[in-house]
Write a protein that holds these residues in place. Structure first.
Motif, PDB file in Angstrom:
ATOM      1  N   ASN A 161       3.904  29.040  -7.772  1.00  0.00           N
ATOM      2  CA  ASN A 161       5.336  28.690  -7.732  1.00  0.00           C
ATOM      3  C   ASN A 161       5.553  27.180  -7.547  1.00  0.00           C
ATOM      4  OD1 ASN A 161       7.953  29.776  -7.956  1.00  0.00           O
ATOM      5  ND2 ASN A 161       8.258  29.845  -5.740  1.00  0.00           N
ATOM      6  N   THR A 162       4.512  26.409  -7.900  1.00  0.00           N
ATOM      7  CA  THR A 162       4.574  24.958  -7.699  1.00  0.00           C
ATOM      8  C   THR A 162       5.736  24.308  -8.446  1.00  0.00           C
ATOM      9  OG1 THR A 162       2.184  24.881  -7.388  1.00  0.00           O
ATOM     10  CG2 THR A 162       3.250  22.814  -7.979  1.00  0.00           C
ATOM     11  N   PHE A 163       5.935  24.702  -9.713  1.00  0.00           N
ATOM     12  CA  PHE A 163       6.965  24.055 -10.529  1.00  0.00           C
ATOM     13  C   PHE A 163       8.373  24.433 -10.075  1.00  0.00           C
ATOM     14  CE2 PHE A 163       5.440  22.245 -14.792  1.00  0.00           C
ATOM     15  CZ  PHE A 163       4.306  21.737 -14.219  1.00  0.00           C
ATOM     16  N   ALA A 164       8.568  25.699  -9.724  1.00  0.00           N
ATOM     17  CA  ALA A 164       9.925  26.156  -9.398  1.00  0.00           C
ATOM     18  C   ALA A 164      10.291  25.845  -7.952  1.00  0.00           C
ATOM     19  CB  ALA A 164      10.049  27.651  -9.668  1.00  0.00           C
ATOM     20  N   THR A 220       1.336  19.417  -2.793  1.00  0.00           N
ATOM     21  CA  THR A 220       1.273  18.027  -3.242  1.00  0.00           C
ATOM     22  C   THR A 220       2.514  17.646  -4.048  1.00  0.00           C
ATOM     23  OG1 THR A 220      -1.080  18.512  -3.586  1.00  0.00           O
ATOM     24  CG2 THR A 220      -0.266  16.433  -4.474  1.00  0.00           C
ATOM     25  N   LYS A 221       3.133  18.618  -4.690  1.00  0.00           N
ATOM     26  CA  LYS A 221       4.182  18.350  -5.665  1.00  0.00           C
ATOM     27  C   LYS A 221       5.559  18.376  -4.995  1.00  0.00           C
ATOM     28  CE  LYS A 221       0.475  18.429  -8.165  1.00  0.00           C
ATOM     29  NZ  LYS A 221       0.011  19.599  -8.900  1.00  0.00           N
ATOM     30  N   TYR A 222       6.435  19.292  -5.367  1.00  0.00           N
ATOM     31  CA  TYR A 222       7.811  19.235  -4.850  1.00  0.00           C
ATOM     32  C   TYR A 222       7.905  19.476  -3.349  1.00  0.00           C
ATOM     33  CZ  TYR A 222       9.603  19.179  -9.607  1.00  0.00           C
ATOM     34  OH  TYR A 222       9.888  18.827 -10.895  1.00  0.00           O
ATOM     35  N   SER A 271       0.178  14.153 -11.741  1.00  0.00           N
ATOM     36  CA  SER A 271       0.974  14.749 -10.676  1.00  0.00           C
ATOM     37  C   SER A 271       2.448  14.838 -11.075  1.00  0.00           C
ATOM     38  CB  SER A 271       0.812  14.022  -9.344  1.00  0.00           C
ATOM     39  OG  SER A 271       1.259  14.869  -8.302  1.00  0.00           O
ATOM     40  N   LEU A 272       3.255  15.363 -10.169  1.00  0.00           N
ATOM     41  CA  LEU A 272       4.654  15.664 -10.457  1.00  0.00           C
ATOM     42  C   LEU A 272       5.349  15.988  -9.143  1.00  0.00           C
ATOM     43  CD1 LEU A 272       5.198  19.203 -10.527  1.00  0.00           C
ATOM     44  CD2 LEU A 272       3.180  18.778 -11.855  1.00  0.00           C
ATOM     45  N   GLY A 273       6.673  16.098  -9.231  1.00  0.00           N
ATOM     46  CA  GLY A 273       7.413  16.658  -8.103  1.00  0.00           C
ATOM     47  C   GLY A 273       7.794  15.672  -7.024  1.00  0.00           C
TER      48      GLY A 273
HETATM   49  C1  LIG Z   1      -1.237  20.269  -9.064  1.00  0.00           C
HETATM   50  C2  LIG Z   1      -1.220  21.716  -9.341  1.00  0.00           C
HETATM   51  C3  LIG Z   1      -2.205  22.562  -8.817  1.00  0.00           C
HETATM   52  C4  LIG Z   1      -3.391  22.030  -8.030  1.00  0.00           C
HETATM   53  O1  LIG Z   1      -3.000  21.525  -6.803  1.00  0.00           O
HETATM   54  P1  LIG Z   1      -3.743  20.312  -6.034  1.00  0.00           P
HETATM   55  O2  LIG Z   1      -2.892  20.113  -4.834  1.00  0.00           O
HETATM   56  O3  LIG Z   1      -3.752  19.138  -6.965  1.00  0.00           O
HETATM   57  O4  LIG Z   1      -5.118  20.772  -5.726  1.00  0.00           O
HETATM   58  C5  LIG Z   1      -2.101  23.912  -9.077  1.00  0.00           C
HETATM   59  N1  LIG Z   1      -1.090  24.416  -9.801  1.00  0.00           N
HETATM   60  C6  LIG Z   1      -0.120  23.635 -10.331  1.00  0.00           C
HETATM   61  C7  LIG Z   1       0.982  24.258 -11.120  1.00  0.00           C
HETATM   62  C8  LIG Z   1      -0.156  22.261 -10.122  1.00  0.00           C
HETATM   63  O5  LIG Z   1       0.794  21.483 -10.666  1.00  0.00           O
END
Ligand SMILES: *Cc1c(COP(=O)(O)O)cnc(C)c1O
Length: 383
Positions: free
Chosen positions: A179-182, A202-204, A330-332
């Motif tokens: 669910n990283t993107f959403a 790491t992202k959003y 990276s992103l978010g």
């Molecule tokens: C960056 C990312 C990961 C990996 O996460 P890290 O924190 O870089 O290890 C996994 N899934 C998605 C969708 C990502 O964007």
């Protein structure tokens, strides 16, 4: 104090984050210690060693669980170490059916680390539900995982989480949603039937491009197995990393609103740009997953992928000309980023079925002023 009936923003700021009892400190302290004193051998406060437990990490875990509507959250040193722990839940030779456009690092972890140890890794187009069903229902799929990213990375495909959960459960398998993107602000996979949610925080969630981390949110029984792995394998986040992530998550709801607003406006404008061949953004009615996204998400997110007129060379030129959009993986984060998935984040899928078009450019739209972002892209595309 926060309860599950509080709104999202209230939980982001208060869940797991009661004032520290001794001093009343409003911010959760950074418990920078490797060990904790015991009153008598084996008689301790609940904390004995910092790989096993740390109060700053606990605060983050409680907060993320609350935001995902999960029993529990378990945090790791990175998104990939969180994913690795999830994969270690499976017995040897289990099947994992994975979307054919997942994050490149996820694919590498499955294909180069777990498959050689016997995992049965099958990549399919997750938007083709019949293909998913066939892959997981075939003998050997029982007890395995369906593993999905929606929106996917970098093609921003949308997959029906409720339908996938039904397919998984009919095959006695479990659904894992990245669910990283959403983010939990825009989409809550557990409420749609998923069994585990994984995050690259790491992202959003961290949101400021200053810390690497990962998390899994799930039911208590699975979380107990993950906590065991967290301690046994040891890929834990340090207290500063947990603290920074917790600081970031407090503003997730406010940031996401602006990410969505900026991305929607830019995607609409890019669709009419003569140097752009195709715009992939689930908020556009031209996107094949638009209606589904409108049903299962409360906003369309901050990620846009475009195909640039003039192929790979034109795409590479564009990437070197933006000023506000930093050329970076990276992103978010709050700052806008631009990248070439084929060369950068998804280089590990080159030559496989997961390869992405070489004129593809991915934008992580930040929360700067829209007019500046639009002028930046226009300059880079038109030069
Ligand atoms: C960056 C990312 C990961 C990996 O996460 P890290 O924190 O870089 O290890 C996994 N899934 C998605 C969708 C990502 O964007």
């Amino acid at each position: 104090m926060s309860t599950s009936t509080d709104g999202f923003g209230t939980r982001a700021i208060h869940a797991g984050q009661d004032p520290e009892p001794r001093t009343g400190a409003v911010a959760v302290p950074v418990f920078q210690t490797s060990t904790y004193v015991q009153e008598a051998p084996g008689k301790h406060s609940g904390y004995e060693y910092a790989r096993t437990g740390n109060p700053t990490r606990d605060a983050l875990q409680t907060c993320l669980a609350s935001l995902e509507g999960a029993d529990a959250g378990v945090c790791f040193a990175s998104g990939l170490s969180a994913e690795d722990a999830v994969l270690r839940l499976l017995p040897p030779r289990s099947r994992v059916v994975i979307a054919n456009d997942v994050y490149g690092g996820t694919w590498r972890l499955l294909d180069k680390v777990h498959a050689p140890m016997g995992m049965d890794v099958v990549a399919v187009d997750m938007t083709d539900l019949d293909a998913v069903d066939a892959a997981i229902s075939a003998p050997g799929g029982e007890g395995g995982f369906l593993w999905v990213e929606t929106p996917s990375n970098p093609l921003l495909k949308i997959t029906d989480l409720t339908a996938l959960a039904d397919i998984a459960h009919n095959a006695n398998a479990r659904l894992v949603a990245d669910n990283t993107f959403a983010t939990p602000y825009l989409q809550q996979p557990l409420s749609l039937g998923a069994d585990l949610v994984v995050h690259s925080t790491t992202k959003y969630i961290g949101g400021h491009s200053d810390v690497v981390g990962g998390a899994v949110c799930t039911d208590e029984e699975t979380a107990e197995q993950l906590r065991w792995l967290q301690n046994a394998v040891g890929a834990v986040p340090g207290p500063w990393d947990a603290w920074l992530t917790l600081r970031g998550v407090k503003t997730l709801h406010v940031r996401m609103d602006r990410h969505c607003e900026n991305a929607h406006a830019l995607a609409t404008w890019l669709e009419g740009h003569e140097q752009v061949v195709e715009v992939m953004y689930p908020g556009l009615s031209s996107h094949p997953g638009h209606d589904l996204a409108a049903r299962q998400m409360s906003g369309f997110g901050g990620m846009i992928s475009i195909r640039v007129a003039g192929g790979r060379e034109a795409a590479e030129r564009m990437l070197q000309r933006t000023k506000h959009f930093f050329l970076a993986e990276s992103l978010g984060g709050v700052e806008s980023l631009i990248e070439h998935p084929g060369i950068m984040t998804h280089a590990s899928v080159a030559g496989t079925a997961l390869e992405v078009p070489d004129d593809l450019v991915r934008l992580s739209v930040g929360i700067e002023d829209l007019t500046d972002l639009q002028a930046d892209l226009d300059r880079a595309l038109s030069a």
